[in-house]
Write an enzyme that holds these catalytic residues in place. Structure first.
Site, PDB file in Angstrom:
ATOM      1  N   THR A 147      46.418  26.466 -15.846  1.00 57.43           N
ATOM      2  CA  THR A 147      46.513  27.833 -15.334  1.00 57.43           C
ATOM      3  C   THR A 147      46.584  27.840 -13.817  1.00 57.43           C
ATOM      4  O   THR A 147      45.947  27.012 -13.146  1.00 57.43           O
ATOM      5  CB  THR A 147      45.299  28.675 -15.785  1.00 57.43           C
ATOM      6  OG1 THR A 147      45.312  29.930 -15.101  1.00 57.43           O
ATOM      7  CG2 THR A 147      43.985  27.979 -15.492  1.00 57.43           C
ATOM      8  N   SER A 182      36.327  31.728 -12.786  1.00 59.50           N
ATOM      9  CA  SER A 182      35.753  32.077 -14.090  1.00 59.50           C
ATOM     10  C   SER A 182      35.390  30.813 -14.834  1.00 59.50           C
ATOM     11  O   SER A 182      35.880  29.718 -14.528  1.00 59.50           O
ATOM     12  CB  SER A 182      36.745  32.903 -14.919  1.00 59.50           C
ATOM     13  OG  SER A 182      37.709  32.064 -15.543  1.00 59.50           O
ATOM     14  N   TYR A 184      36.255  30.174 -17.852  1.00 57.55           N
ATOM     15  CA  TYR A 184      37.481  29.702 -18.509  1.00 57.55           C
ATOM     16  C   TYR A 184      38.342  28.908 -17.541  1.00 57.55           C
ATOM     17  O   TYR A 184      38.780  27.786 -17.846  1.00 57.55           O
ATOM     18  CB  TYR A 184      38.296  30.871 -19.063  1.00 57.55           C
ATOM     19  CG  TYR A 184      39.766  30.496 -19.221  1.00 57.55           C
ATOM     20  CD1 TYR A 184      40.160  29.552 -20.166  1.00 57.55           C
ATOM     21  CD2 TYR A 184      40.743  31.020 -18.373  1.00 57.55           C
ATOM     22  CE1 TYR A 184      41.484  29.150 -20.271  1.00 57.55           C
ATOM     23  CE2 TYR A 184      42.063  30.631 -18.478  1.00 57.55           C
ATOM     24  CZ  TYR A 184      42.425  29.696 -19.428  1.00 57.55           C
ATOM     25  OH  TYR A 184      43.733  29.289 -19.523  1.00 57.55           O
ATOM     26  N   HIS A 185      38.629  29.473 -16.372  1.00 57.21           N
ATOM     27  CA  HIS A 185      39.495  28.786 -15.422  1.00 57.21           C
ATOM     28  C   HIS A 185      38.891  27.445 -14.988  1.00 57.21           C
ATOM     29  O   HIS A 185      39.619  26.469 -14.770  1.00 57.21           O
ATOM     30  CB  HIS A 185      39.769  29.676 -14.208  1.00 57.21           C
ATOM     31  CG  HIS A 185      40.649  30.845 -14.518  1.00 57.21           C
ATOM     32  ND1 HIS A 185      40.148  32.121 -14.688  1.00 57.21           N
ATOM     33  CD2 HIS A 185      41.987  30.951 -14.722  1.00 57.21           C
ATOM     34  CE1 HIS A 185      41.138  32.950 -14.963  1.00 57.21           C
ATOM     35  NE2 HIS A 185      42.266  32.267 -14.998  1.00 57.21           N
ATOM     36  N   LYS A 188      39.729  24.689 -17.339  1.00 56.53           N
ATOM     37  CA  LYS A 188      41.048  24.100 -17.109  1.00 56.53           C
ATOM     38  C   LYS A 188      41.042  23.184 -15.887  1.00 56.53           C
ATOM     39  O   LYS A 188      41.808  22.214 -15.831  1.00 56.53           O
ATOM     40  CB  LYS A 188      42.091  25.205 -16.959  1.00 56.53           C
ATOM     41  CG  LYS A 188      42.445  25.865 -18.293  1.00 56.53           C
ATOM     42  CD  LYS A 188      42.986  24.829 -19.260  1.00 56.53           C
ATOM     43  CE  LYS A 188      43.427  25.424 -20.576  1.00 56.53           C
ATOM     44  NZ  LYS A 188      43.976  24.411 -21.497  1.00 56.53           N
TER      45      LYS A 188
END
Length: 385
Positions: A147, A182, A184-185, A188
């Site tokens: 991302t 975040s 989530y980020h 990644k």
């Protein structure tokens, strides 16, 4: 043979179809455990565009000449199962799109933050180690969609993955530091570090496609038949900004901007995201890790809201745009710059399919038949306390 993980997902399913059309003489195998369907149901929402079961999807694909698709239901956090899949199919390319992809979902509470990182990072590590232990380093190209969110919001042009560091002693090219905002980020970012490590240790050919905000209702292939449609999430947790704004406008709900909404974000249409991933299959084995910024446009939420307001107006629907207090810690006027020359040259040489305004017009036309769904679930537009 080409393997697609996350094959039931918003990007993964259209990718399966486009690969089938592009490589009709090659077996395309998808893997998924249907987690996205479960997660969206758990937060009380639905896909606005109805999505068929995998059995119906594959049956419909065969009716349209896509006879080279196969599917395996499996959880890629199980290392033994990953090894079995790779040993059975020996894919020349793995397109790894599987993930828990929602930043808001990863911020609900500690268990979901833990789940997001453990799920995403374990899948990536399992694929890397299975390739290694099965002796597939020379023959397999791993492409992962990470991302652009790992970059944060620096006040200089964002490079494609690497940054030059100059000192009095010389210059070096280093991976861009993770400034994710975040859980989530950050998952990644961990994947990126592991991909880089594995590539350096084992000379794996790795392509890191840093995906921007993906918007849209479908691709050329998903529009062939209702049973080929991909999902369309519009809720606070899984609906990206453009998709959620379209849903709000069609529900007669004001388009809600956080703060000024003038910060520019990288974006790409679903059609272009899928086209470029199919193009990645053609990349030569390079035994390194290449990075591409998968984006075609930089736009602010305010610009998106205005484009959607115009698109709904063309459909006879008047839409209001309102500003809410921003719950995020961010510069509301940040004008991001992001380099994507390598991406455009190697993975999207024909450029974007449509201008942004045309994309919004298409989305509103496609979504208008589902206005009743957006009205029914309008409470899902905002965060549930």
């Amino acid at each position: 043979m080409i393997l697609v993980t996350g094959a039931d997902g918003y990007v993964g399913w259209p990718l399966m179809l486009k690969l089938s059309k592009t490589y009709p003489n090659e077996r395309i195998v998808g893997v998924d455990h249907f987690g996205r369907r479960k997660w969206v149901e758990e937060i009380g929402s639905v896909s606005a565009i109805p999505i068929a079961s995998m059995e119906k999807r594959l049956e419909s694909a065969r009716k349209h000449g896509m006879n080279n698709l196969s599917f395996v239901k499996e959880d890629l956090t199980n290392y033994e199962k990953v090894c079995q899949i790779l040993q059975t199919f020996r894919p020349r390319v793995i397109l790894h799109t599987a993930a828990q992809p929602a930043a808001p979902y990863s911020h609900v509470h500690a268990p979901l933050a833990n789940f997001t990182q453990e799920n995403n990072n374990r899948m990536c590590r399992n694929l890397l180690w299975a390739i290694r232990e099965l002796g597939m380093e020379e023959d397999t190209h791993l492409v992962e969609t990470t991302t652009t969110g790992v970059y944060g919001a620096p006040n200089f042009p964002i490079p494609e993955g690497y940054i030059e560091v100059k000192t009095d002693q010389g210059m070096d090219l280093l991976p861009y530091p993770g400034l994710a905002t975040s859980w989530y980020h950050m998952s990644k970012m961990h994947d990126i570090n592991n991909l880089s490590l594995a590539s350096r240790l084992w000379e794996l050919t790795v392509t890191d496609v840093r995906t921007a905000i993906v918007f849209g209702t479908g691709t050329k292939e998903t529009r062939l038949d209702p049973d080929l449609a991909t999902r369309f999430d519009f809720d606070f947790y899984f609906g990206v900004v453009a998709n959620r704004f379209c849903a709000q406008a069609l529900a007669g709900h004001p388009i809600t901007l956080y703060g000024k909404g003038e910060q520019r974000k990288p974006m790409i249409s679903l059609e272009d995201a899928v086209r470029s991933l199919v193009k990645a299959v053609e990349l030569p084995r390079h035994k390194t890790m290449k990075v591409y910024n998968q984006m075609t446009v930089l736009a602010s939420p305010k610009e998106l809201a205005e484009a959607i307001q115009k698109a709904t107006g063309n459909q006879g629907i008047q839409t209001e745009v309102t500003h809410l207090p921003n719950p995020r810690k961010e510069n509301e006027t940040h004008q991001m710059e992001m380099k994507n020359e390598g991406f455009l040259q190697d993975l999207l040489p024909d450029g974007a399919s449509l201008p942004l305004q045309d994309e919004m017009e298409e989305m509103i036309r496609d979504l208008k038949p589902y206005q009743s769904v957006f009205v029914h679930y309008r409470d899902r537009f905002m965060q549930v306390e």
